[in-house]
Design a protein around this motif. Structure first.
Motif: not given
Lengths: 302, 249
Positions: A127-128, A130-131, A137, A141, A145, A183, A187, A191
């Protein structure tokens, strides 16, 4: 209608001076004007003649248990269907005496902790990355997903093929179950950090690293803790599934064994244990929230 | 945030040698093809208090964002003092940092509590050092933001309508405080406001922005401290209102 006219109740008859009208120019005191409809404002404190609220709140669960005990004693509720509360307590004490109970709890707890550790670690890292980074991302992501939509419980057959029937598939199941909700929340939290604060940080001279450390990550914390709470809840669920399918130790093993012999008392003891451990986990997150989110305007705890 | 755009904004040395803290030439900033700032030029001398007046949407806040190095999508030449601080319309305190940590956030080295306390005492918040920002009132939060700006010892203080969200009484106190702090610190101030009275009260020079440029440059020669009821004050206010297209009877 004239705006200067006072409301009906406040109007005093000009022809006949009101008896309550004070002679001096000082503030009005004494008896209220009888022409004004009035009511006394009462304190909202505890009403007299009623038992305290906590007593009322505990009364109904206690009554339910009593009813259960009564149904068992009269034979309306057979032992094979559901053991009596008294029997359950005795069974729990017996299991605790032999050490079976403690063993089971420790084994299950260590499975959850291992799964949580892996899951939390993976979620935080993914998450860090992709965030914080556009590239992260794009790379992380979309697959996350997609995987998120697969019910993790459905992965059990695959996990057994991959890891056998030891501890690994159980831990992997818990880790997978924990990773996705956590996650999503971390995330989303990253954002949703207020861009005005990031801008303020920049004018204060924070670099990229400083911004992440002082603004982005702490800003994502409330959301991350929501994710953690949810993740802990699903971790217990995953544990129950993992242990029920194949285990030679742990709470689930105890429960499965009991099923073989129609020991409903042992099954209920195990259920209570699961509930208790879940409650404990929730409590830990609540304490974490209290400590880590004391700054929140919405928080009214401390 | 591409580095190519950063070239437009060249930070000057700590204190520019020629005594200016802001130098803008031919600045243009367009949103969707519409130029909000259109070939604007501006100089601000060090230590000078400049108020930027203009109708809503005239681009005054956009100009301030450019000066604060928050908007790089520009053409033209912009030089601003490197040591600058910004006060926004909302205090923008970091909610998860205690007030004193907010004040020293971003300063090099370890967070220096004593330095924060001194800055907070200067704005009358010596009793609010260790609280969370959530417990501050609107006026207190804005003063904390002011302390956070001034602790950086800026050569240029950029203020974007810092008093507009305050109630009338608090606003008067905050304006007096800014006047006092400006005189003590001697930094240049660019204050964006839509309040003509505030501009006349505080500024050495009032700039009226219209059609993307500085349309009027009005020096305010009134002695300080200024009284809102003085006839010269009232006359200047009426003049400026007229420039803004508001005729006062």
């Amino acid at each position: 209608m004239s705006l200067h006219q006072p409301p009906a109740g406040l109007r005093s008859d000009p022809a006949e001076p009101h008896p309550a009208e004070p002679d001096t120019a000082g503030p009005r005191t004494g008896t209220p004007d009888p022409a004004v409809p009035a009511e006394t404002v009462r304190s909202t404190g505890r009403r007299r003649g009623r038992p305290p609220r906590w007593l009322i709140k505990t009364a109904s669960p206690v009554a339910l248990v009593l009813l259960w005990q009564l149904a068992s004693a009269t034979g309306a509720l057979p032992e094979e269907t559901l053991a009596a509360p008294g029997t359950i307590v005795t069974t729990a004490a017996g299991l605790a005496e032999t050490g079976e109970l403690q063993d089971a709890v420790l084994t299950s707890l260590s499975r959850v902790l291992a799964g949580l550790g892996i899951g939390i670690g993976a979620a935080v890292v993914l998450a860090t990355v992709s965030g914080l980074f556009r590239l992260g991302e794009d790379l992380i992501d979309a697959p996350v997903q997609m995987l998120r939509t697969v019910p993790t419980i459905g992965l059990i057959p695959l996990l057994i093929i991959w890891f056998g029937i030891g501890e690994e598939p159980k831990i992997a199941l818990i880790a997978l179950t924990v990773t996705f909700p956590l996650y999503m929340n971390i995330y989303g939290g990253i954002r949703n950090v207020d861009s005005a604060l990031i801008e303020a940080g920049r004018t204060l001279g924070l670099g990229r690293f400083g911004t992440v450390r002082h603004i982005v990550l702490p800003g994502a914390m409330p959301s991350a803790l929501v994710g953690l709470r949810y993740a802990l809840g699903s971790a217990w669920l995953a544990l129950v599934f993992g242990e029920t399918i194949n285990a030679s130790s742990g709470i689930g093993y105890l429960m499965n064994n009991a099923r073989e012999f129609f020991q409903t008392d042992v099954i209920v003891v195990c259920l209570v244990l699961y509930a208790f451990l879940g409650l404990l986990a929730d409590l830990i997150v609540r304490v974490l929230e209290r400590v880590l989110l004391a700054w929140r305007p919405a928080f009214s705890g401390t | 945030m591409a580095s190519g755009l950063q070239r437009n904004l060249t930070p000057a040395p700590a204190a520019p040698a020629d005594g200016t803290v802001v130098r803008v030439r031919g600045l243009t900033r367009a949103f969707d093809g519409r130029a909000v700032i259109d070939g604007l030029s501006l100089d601000v001398a060090s230590g000078e208090f400049v108020a930027l007046l203009g109708a809503s949407g005239c681009g005054k806040s956009t100009l301030l964002r450019v000066l604060a190095d928050l908007d790089h999508d520009i053409t033209g030449e912009v030089t601003v003092a490197r040591r600058r601080a910004v006060g926004f319309q909302a205090p923008r305190l970091i909610p998860w940092k205690r007030v004193w940590r907010n004040v020293v956030l971003g300063l090099p080295g370890r967070p220096d509590r004593n330095r924060a306390v001194r800055a907070l005492e200067e704005v009358g918040l010596g009793h609010r050092v260790d609280v969370w920002p959530k417990v501050l009132s609107g006026g207190e939060a804005q003063r904390a933001a002011l302390a956070r700006a001034l602790v950086r010892d800026p050569d240029l203080l950029l203020l974007d309508e810092p008093f507009s969200a305050l109630d009338a009484l608090t606003r008067i106190k905050a304006q007096d405080l800014v006047a006092e702090l400006w005189q003590r610190h001697g930094c240049a101030v660019v204050l964006v406001t839509h309040d003509v009275e505030e501009a006349v009260l505080l500024a050495d020079r009032v700039l009226v922005m219209r059609d993307g440029v500085i349309a009027q440059d009005q020096p305010i020669g009134l002695p300080r401290p200024r009284r809102r009821s003085a006839p010269e004050f009232v006359a200047l206010r009426a003049d400026l209102l007229a420039m803004l297209g508001v005729d006062r009877h």
